[in-house]
Design a protein around this motif. Structure first.
Motif, PDB file in Angstrom:
ATOM      1  N   LEU A  31       0.868  -1.254  -0.061  1.00 24.68           N
ATOM      2  CA  LEU A  31      -0.016   0.039  -0.152  1.00 24.68           C
ATOM      3  C   LEU A  31       0.863   1.197   0.151  1.00 24.68           C
ATOM      4  CD1 LEU A  31      -2.716  -0.931   2.531  1.00 24.68           C
ATOM      5  CD2 LEU A  31      -3.056  -0.748   0.016  1.00 24.68           C
ATOM      6  N   ASN A  32       1.918   1.180   0.742  1.00 26.52           N
ATOM      7  CA  ASN A  32       2.842   2.314   0.508  1.00 26.52           C
ATOM      8  C   ASN A  32       3.494   2.631  -0.698  1.00 26.52           C
ATOM      9  OD1 ASN A  32       4.304   4.808   1.982  1.00 26.52           O
ATOM     10  ND2 ASN A  32       5.825   3.285   1.979  1.00 26.52           N
ATOM     11  N   LEU A  33       4.108   1.458  -1.085  1.00 25.89           N
ATOM     12  CA  LEU A  33       4.615   1.320  -2.423  1.00 25.89           C
ATOM     13  C   LEU A  33       3.784   2.102  -3.484  1.00 25.89           C
ATOM     14  CD1 LEU A  33       7.218   0.670  -4.304  1.00 25.89           C
ATOM     15  CD2 LEU A  33       6.003  -1.583  -4.613  1.00 25.89           C
ATOM     16  N   THR A  34       2.414   1.783  -3.568  1.00 25.98           N
ATOM     17  CA  THR A  34       1.584   2.212  -4.621  1.00 25.98           C
ATOM     18  C   THR A  34       0.850   3.231  -4.163  1.00 25.98           C
ATOM     19  OG1 THR A  34      -0.215   0.701  -3.883  1.00 25.98           O
ATOM     20  CG2 THR A  34       1.564  -0.249  -5.299  1.00 25.98           C
ATOM     21  N   ARG A  35       1.123   4.110  -3.261  1.00 24.84           N
ATOM     22  CA  ARG A  35       0.398   5.190  -2.808  1.00 24.84           C
ATOM     23  C   ARG A  35      -0.018   6.266  -3.552  1.00 24.84           C
ATOM     24  NH1 ARG A  35       5.140   5.768  -0.345  1.00 24.84           N
ATOM     25  NH2 ARG A  35       6.230   7.636  -0.781  1.00 24.84           N
ATOM     26  N   GLU A  36       0.790   6.320  -4.869  1.00 31.69           N
ATOM     27  CA  GLU A  36       0.606   7.307  -5.908  1.00 31.69           C
ATOM     28  C   GLU A  36      -0.165   6.862  -7.057  1.00 31.69           C
ATOM     29  OE1 GLU A  36       1.465  10.768  -5.344  1.00 31.69           O
ATOM     30  OE2 GLU A  36       2.278  10.066  -3.359  1.00 31.69           O
ATOM     31  N   SER A  37      -0.665   5.702  -7.203  1.00 33.53           N
ATOM     32  CA  SER A  37      -1.192   5.013  -8.165  1.00 33.53           C
ATOM     33  C   SER A  37      -2.381   4.197  -7.867  1.00 33.53           C
ATOM     34  CB  SER A  37      -0.386   4.232  -8.855  1.00 33.53           C
ATOM     35  OG  SER A  37      -0.566   3.607 -10.018  1.00 33.53           O
ATOM     36  N   ARG A  38      -3.098   3.610  -8.884  1.00 32.58           N
ATOM     37  CA  ARG A  38      -4.029   2.655  -8.494  1.00 32.58           C
ATOM     38  C   ARG A  38      -3.113   1.166  -8.514  1.00 32.58           C
ATOM     39  NH1 ARG A  38      -7.765   4.399 -13.324  1.00 32.58           N
ATOM     40  NH2 ARG A  38      -9.149   5.619 -12.096  1.00 32.58           N
ATOM     41  N   LEU A  39      -4.049   0.321  -7.426  1.00 35.26           N
ATOM     42  CA  LEU A  39      -3.618  -0.965  -7.298  1.00 35.26           C
ATOM     43  C   LEU A  39      -4.810  -1.577  -7.722  1.00 35.26           C
ATOM     44  CD1 LEU A  39      -1.498  -3.057  -6.337  1.00 35.26           C
ATOM     45  CD2 LEU A  39      -2.568  -2.527  -3.782  1.00 35.26           C
ATOM     46  N   TRP A  40      -4.487  -2.834  -8.641  1.00 41.33           N
ATOM     47  CA  TRP A  40      -5.468  -3.480  -9.167  1.00 41.33           C
ATOM     48  C   TRP A  40      -5.106  -4.895  -8.823  1.00 41.33           C
ATOM     49  CZ3 TRP A  40      -9.284  -2.240 -12.530  1.00 41.33           C
ATOM     50  CH2 TRP A  40      -9.336  -1.247 -13.128  1.00 41.33           C
ATOM     51  N   MET A  41      -6.429  -5.684  -8.452  1.00 41.36           N
ATOM     52  CA  MET A  41      -6.213  -6.936  -8.083  1.00 41.36           C
ATOM     53  C   MET A  41      -7.525  -7.744  -8.501  1.00 41.36           C
ATOM     54  SD  MET A  41      -6.383  -6.196  -4.017  1.00 41.36           S
ATOM     55  CE  MET A  41      -5.407  -4.886  -3.975  1.00 41.36           C
ATOM     56  N   ASN A  42      -7.363  -9.033  -8.367  1.00 40.44           N
ATOM     57  CA  ASN A  42      -8.778  -9.827  -8.710  1.00 40.44           C
ATOM     58  C   ASN A  42      -9.424  -9.950  -7.213  1.00 40.44           C
ATOM     59  OD1 ASN A  42      -7.045 -11.882  -7.350  1.00 40.44           O
ATOM     60  ND2 ASN A  42      -7.179 -13.134  -9.048  1.00 40.44           N
ATOM     61  N   ASP A  43     -10.407 -10.846  -7.351  1.00 35.89           N
ATOM     62  CA  ASP A  43     -11.287 -11.147  -5.877  1.00 35.89           C
ATOM     63  C   ASP A  43     -10.592 -11.681  -5.100  1.00 35.89           C
ATOM     64  OD1 ASP A  43     -13.687  -9.557  -7.101  1.00 35.89           O
ATOM     65  OD2 ASP A  43     -14.443 -11.571  -7.901  1.00 35.89           O
ATOM     66  N   TYR A  44      -9.829 -12.500  -5.428  1.00 39.67           N
ATOM     67  CA  TYR A  44      -9.015 -13.625  -4.462  1.00 39.67           C
ATOM     68  C   TYR A  44      -8.098 -12.665  -3.644  1.00 39.67           C
ATOM     69  CZ  TYR A  44      -5.768 -16.853  -2.802  1.00 39.67           C
ATOM     70  OH  TYR A  44      -4.987 -17.535  -1.898  1.00 39.67           O
ATOM     71  N   THR A  45      -7.323 -11.651  -4.290  1.00 36.05           N
ATOM     72  CA  THR A  45      -6.461 -10.860  -3.632  1.00 36.05           C
ATOM     73  C   THR A  45      -7.229  -9.812  -2.771  1.00 36.05           C
ATOM     74  OG1 THR A  45      -4.752 -11.379  -5.141  1.00 36.05           O
ATOM     75  CG2 THR A  45      -4.524  -9.503  -3.901  1.00 36.05           C
ATOM     76  N   GLY A  46      -8.175  -9.395  -3.343  1.00 35.99           N
ATOM     77  CA  GLY A  46      -8.926  -8.148  -2.882  1.00 35.99           C
ATOM     78  C   GLY A  46      -9.584  -8.524  -1.346  1.00 35.99           C
ATOM     79  N   LYS A  47      -9.891  -9.947  -1.162  1.00 36.84           N
ATOM     80  CA  LYS A  47     -10.439 -10.274   0.193  1.00 36.84           C
ATOM     81  C   LYS A  47      -9.460  -9.899   1.224  1.00 36.84           C
ATOM     82  CE  LYS A  47     -12.887 -14.272  -1.639  1.00 36.84           C
ATOM     83  NZ  LYS A  47     -13.211 -15.641  -1.848  1.00 36.84           N
ATOM     84  N   GLN A  48      -8.208 -10.117   1.214  1.00 31.84           N
ATOM     85  CA  GLN A  48      -7.495  -9.785   2.300  1.00 31.84           C
ATOM     86  C   GLN A  48      -7.245  -8.399   2.237  1.00 31.84           C
ATOM     87  OE1 GLN A  48      -3.177 -10.732   2.005  1.00 31.84           O
ATOM     88  NE2 GLN A  48      -3.255 -10.916  -0.106  1.00 31.84           N
TER      89      GLN A  48
END
Length: 92
Positions: A31-48
């Motif tokens: 989250l810190n690494l990507t703070r200046e951009s969008r972070l995309w993921m699928n449903d599986y990853t989104g759960k965590q």
């Protein structure tokens, strides 16, 4: 797009059908690494990540099972349970 993946010492992304990236410190780092951009993921990853925010999902996190096709240049894609090879035409 910038692809992010958590791998073990053998470059594996899953161990006994469990994710390598199930770690609060690692999620915070991503989250810190990507703070200046969008972070995309699928449903599986989104759960965590949903659990990480107590269902108050960060607005820059985009959860979509077709995320590799939707990510724009400079946006991050976190992969855990999919093969990057399936998206070689997008990446290269």
């Amino acid at each position: 797009m910038i692809v992010l993946a958590a791998v073990d010492d053998n470059n594996g992304m899953m161990f006994n059908k469990r994710r390598q990236s199930q770690d609060r410190v690692l999620r915070d780092y991503i989250l810190n690494l990507t703070r200046e951009s969008r972070l995309w993921m699928n449903d599986y990853t989104g759960k965590q990540f949903n659990n990480n925010f107590n269902n108050n999902q960060d607005a820059r996190i985009k959860i979509d099972n077709d995320f590799m096709e939707k990510a724009e240049p400079g946006e991050y894609c976190l992969i855990e349970n999919i093969s990057v090879n399936a998206f070689a035409n997008i990446l290269f």
